[in-house]
Design an enzyme around this catalytic site. Structure first.
Site, PDB file in Angstrom:
ATOM      1  N   GLN A  78     -15.744  21.832  43.782  1.00 27.99           N
ATOM      2  CA  GLN A  78     -16.014  22.303  42.801  1.00 27.99           C
ATOM      3  C   GLN A  78     -15.463  23.462  42.629  1.00 27.99           C
ATOM      4  O   GLN A  78     -15.788  24.620  42.698  1.00 27.99           O
ATOM      5  CB  GLN A  78     -17.568  22.601  42.588  1.00 27.99           C
ATOM      6  CG  GLN A  78     -18.177  22.855  41.421  1.00 27.99           C
ATOM      7  CD  GLN A  78     -19.396  22.685  40.833  1.00 27.99           C
ATOM      8  OE1 GLN A  78     -20.118  22.205  41.669  1.00 27.99           O
ATOM      9  NE2 GLN A  78     -19.601  22.890  39.515  1.00 27.99           N
ATOM     10  N   PHE A  79     -14.103  23.305  41.746  1.00 29.90           N
ATOM     11  CA  PHE A  79     -13.374  24.538  41.583  1.00 29.90           C
ATOM     12  C   PHE A  79     -14.025  25.381  40.923  1.00 29.90           C
ATOM     13  O   PHE A  79     -13.891  26.776  40.552  1.00 29.90           O
ATOM     14  CB  PHE A  79     -11.807  24.203  41.084  1.00 29.90           C
ATOM     15  CG  PHE A  79     -11.913  23.635  39.450  1.00 29.90           C
ATOM     16  CD1 PHE A  79     -11.532  24.750  38.591  1.00 29.90           C
ATOM     17  CD2 PHE A  79     -12.296  22.448  39.190  1.00 29.90           C
ATOM     18  CE1 PHE A  79     -11.599  24.268  37.120  1.00 29.90           C
ATOM     19  CE2 PHE A  79     -12.228  22.290  37.835  1.00 29.90           C
ATOM     20  CZ  PHE A  79     -11.953  23.060  36.904  1.00 29.90           C
ATOM     21  N   THR A  80     -14.909  25.204  39.802  1.00 31.82           N
ATOM     22  CA  THR A  80     -15.428  26.081  39.002  1.00 31.82           C
ATOM     23  C   THR A  80     -16.342  27.293  39.622  1.00 31.82           C
ATOM     24  O   THR A  80     -16.514  28.203  38.832  1.00 31.82           O
ATOM     25  CB  THR A  80     -16.574  25.221  37.834  1.00 31.82           C
ATOM     26  OG1 THR A  80     -17.353  24.759  38.638  1.00 31.82           O
ATOM     27  CG2 THR A  80     -15.649  24.249  36.888  1.00 31.82           C
TER      28      THR A  80
END
Length: 145
Positions: A78-80
């Protein structure tokens, strides 16, 4: 490196209609890789995730880690989580690792988790994933190294 961990009764990930990973009791680990992260940080974060005592013992106290509770890990990229949300109304992702490096470290984290003996399932890196979970508690923690 960041892990948002949620204690779950069950969790699964589906990509394009195919279930790519599922666990019963355990931890859903949303994993964000930041610029400057490396294997040492991944090892340190895995040590913290796997050792974090957030499962109830026989007295109802949070005193057991995921292995002691007989649980598994569902690790989802989850890059966010690496977003900078300090300015304006649109997040900046400039603090996130380059996708090639992020995938390498995500794969490393997953491999180390599996090698530690904890049953480990995954999503698919950079895919549009549908994550389903039953958050037990709810119990959710942000871990960062």
């Amino acid at each position: 490196m960041i892990a948002l961990i949620q204690r779950v009764s069950e969790a699964s990930v589906t990509v394009e209609g195919e279930m790519t990973g599922a666990i019963g009791q355990g931890l859903l680990v949303l994993l964000g890789v930041e610029q400057g992260d490396d294997e040492a940080k991944a090892d340190k974060l895995l040590h913290k995730v796997s050792g974090y005592r957030i499962f109830s013992d026989e007295n109802g106290k949070m005193n057991l880690n995921v292995s002691q509770a007989g649980g598994g890990l569902l690790v989802v990229s989850q890059f966010t989580l690496a977003a900078d949300t300090n300015k304006g109304m649109r997040p900046s992702f400039s603090g996130g690792a380059h996708p090639v490096e992020a995938e390498r470290l995500y794969d490393y984290f997953v491999a180390q988790a599996a090698a530690s003996g904890i049953p480990t399932a995954t999503g698919r890196f950079a895919a549009d994933m549908k994550v389903a979970l039953v958050n037990d508690g709810p119990v959710t923690f942000w871990l960062q190294v």
